[in-house]
Design an enzyme around this catalytic site. Structure first.
Site, short mmCIF file in Angstrom:
data_model
loop_
_atom_site.label_atom_id
_atom_site.label_comp_id
_atom_site.label_asym_id
_atom_site.label_seq_id
_atom_site.Cartn_x
_atom_site.Cartn_y
_atom_site.Cartn_z
N LYS A 129 1.85 22.08 -25.55
CA LYS A 129 3.09 21.16 -25.02
C LYS A 129 2.28 19.60 -24.83
CE LYS A 129 5.15 25.14 -24.72
NZ LYS A 129 6.07 25.69 -25.87
C1 LIG Z 1 6.46 26.98 -25.25
C2 LIG Z 1 7.74 27.46 -24.83
C3 LIG Z 1 7.92 28.39 -23.71
C4 LIG Z 1 7.17 29.29 -23.15
O1 LIG Z 1 6.00 28.83 -22.80
P1 LIG Z 1 4.40 29.56 -22.73
O2 LIG Z 1 3.92 28.63 -21.78
O3 LIG Z 1 4.03 29.44 -24.06
O4 LIG Z 1 4.97 31.06 -22.15
C5 LIG Z 1 9.56 28.62 -23.32
N1 LIG Z 1 10.56 27.92 -23.99
C6 LIG Z 1 10.33 26.92 -24.97
C7 LIG Z 1 11.46 26.33 -25.60
C8 LIG Z 1 8.90 26.84 -25.48
O5 LIG Z 1 8.71 25.93 -26.36
#
Ligand SMILES: *Cc1c(COP(=O)(O)O)cnc(C)c1O
Length: 419
Positions: free
Chosen positions: A204
């Protein structure tokens, strides 16, 4: 000779021409020695707290302050934060939760793990996100929540969807995993709904390996989310007699210390991505047959990855063919075609030993519609949308190269030479 040269340059790399991108894309570290120094105090103290250590509390405070919300709860992942949200809201067996068919499994887990039923609203073919209109079409008396996904750094119409949801008394959870510091008007996405959830996984805008944060202005919800994510332990001194089945979704101080350091960079990361994305939008909008994702006037996008659409009527090719050609030019890209409805889980109607969804005896609705052909917006996305990698470490030249490559591929398919 000149003519021959220029003709050779314009031949697609896919067909043996010279690729546009010949230099490597800019890259850089996610974490550096700043994070290394940030974790040192933990080892000087001699303990990594599993919860509520000083770094965790500081992270909660910093996150809440950044987005102007009252309460922050930390979790072990974005998925965990979203699940704590549905858990805190009391979503359960037989409840319908409306969300987007273009999202990460994390969004879906938050629904299925509560034995609720995912209901999908169609997406706008250009933004790739659900709209007040497509959500309205899926609201029933069984709708207990909406999870709004702000996809890839573009703000969804949170204002419109929250207005609609308020009329029906339905809480909105915003999935902010891909959209740090994204704004609709002057307000941060993630602060329109009753809860916003961020992910801190390594991919992210900012990350710490794994982690998640939930923000809300509702004190009772924050407390329930906190208990849900921490085995119902009361860390505020009281004694809690567990009144629901919680999880262990705690974030420890080691991770929190890294997150705190990452937060110092988030404005720079988002500003850089906004600058690059905005430049791509402007340049690509001028290419016949190419349409960038529309950003409403006054909104602020932070481009987790970059998306544009091709027009098969003008170019004579769909996203798969265009992406193949663009990739051969040296631009990392692929069709943005993946949808939740392609998963076996939904093609076979999410029946498993632990997530009964619509097969739950307490579910009173009709069999949910998971048939791709009934989602015209999504079908258009599959034919038209392409995603391109994006990084704050790209250089201005990288962006110029992406623009040149898209222009070249589009011109080739339009049958123009040198246009
Ligand atoms: C990455 C992501 C998640 C979940 O995040 P994690 O930390 O990997 O559990 C949820 N929703 C969206 C849209 C994502 O891109």
């Amino acid at each position: 000779m000149k003519v021959a040269n220029s003709r050779r340059r314009e031949m697609l790399a896919l067909y043996g021409g010279r690729p546009v991108k010949t230099t490597p894309f800019g890259s850089g570290p996610k974490h550096s020695l700043a994070e290394w120094h940030a974790i040192k105090p933990l080892f000087q103290r001699g303990v990594i707290h599993m919860t509520r250590g000083p770094e965790v509390m500081a992270l909660r405070q910093a996150f809440a302050k950044l987005f102007g919300r009252k309460y922050a709860v930390t979790a072990s992942s974005g998925t965990a934060a979203l699940h704590a949200a549905t858990g805190a809201l009391g979503i359960g067996r037989g409840d319908e939760v409306i969300t987007s068919p273009i999202t990460d499994m994390g969004t879906i887990v938050a629904i299925l793990a509560q034995n609720a039923v995912p209901i999908f609203a169609d997406v706008d073919p250009l933004t790739l996100m659900i709209t007040p209109e497509t959500v309205a079409a899926k609201i029933t008396p069984r709708t207990r929540a909406i999870i709004l996904v702000h996809l890839a750094g573009l703000p969804a119409d949170a204002r419109g969807i929250c207005r609609l949801a308020r009329k029906h008394g339905i809480p909105v959870v915003e999935d902010m995993a891909q959209s740090y510091l994204t704004r609709q008007g002057r307000r941060y996405a993630g602060t329109f709904g009753v809860i916003g959830c961020w992910s801190l996984n390594e991919s992210k805008h900012i990350g710490a390996g794994d982690g998640g944060v939930l923000l809300t202005n509702d004190r009772a919800l924050a407390r329930r989310a906190d208990l849900f994510a921490d085995k119902c332990y009361d860390r505020e001194g009281g004694k809690v007699d567990p009144f629901f089945a919680p999880y262990n979704y705690r974030l420890n101080t080691l991770t929190a210390a890294v997150c705190l350091e990452q937060l110092k960079k988030v404005r720079w990361i988002c500003r850089t991505r906004n600058r690059y994305g905005t430049r791509l939008d402007r340049a690509l909008a001028a290419i016949p047959g190419i349409t960038p994702r529309p950003v409403r006037k006054g909104d602020y996008a932070t481009y987790w990855y970059y998306v544009f659409s091709v027009d098969p009527e003008i170019l004579g090719v769909d996203s798969a063919e265009f992406a193949r050609a663009l990739h051969a030019e040296g631009i990392p890209c692929r069709p943005a075609a993946e949808s939740v409805l392609d998963w076996t889980l939904f093609r076979e109607h999410v029946v498993s030993r632990h997530a009964c969804a619509a097969s739950c005896p307490l579910y009173k609705g009709p069999r949910p519609d998971y048939a791709l052909e009934n989602y015209p917006g999504l079908l258009q996305v599959k034919r038209r949308a392409i995603r391109v990698g994006m990084s704050e470490y790209f250089t201005p030249k990288d962006i110029s190269d992406i623009i040149r490559a898209v222009r070249k591929v589009a011109a080739f398919y339009r049958g123009e030479r040198g246009g």
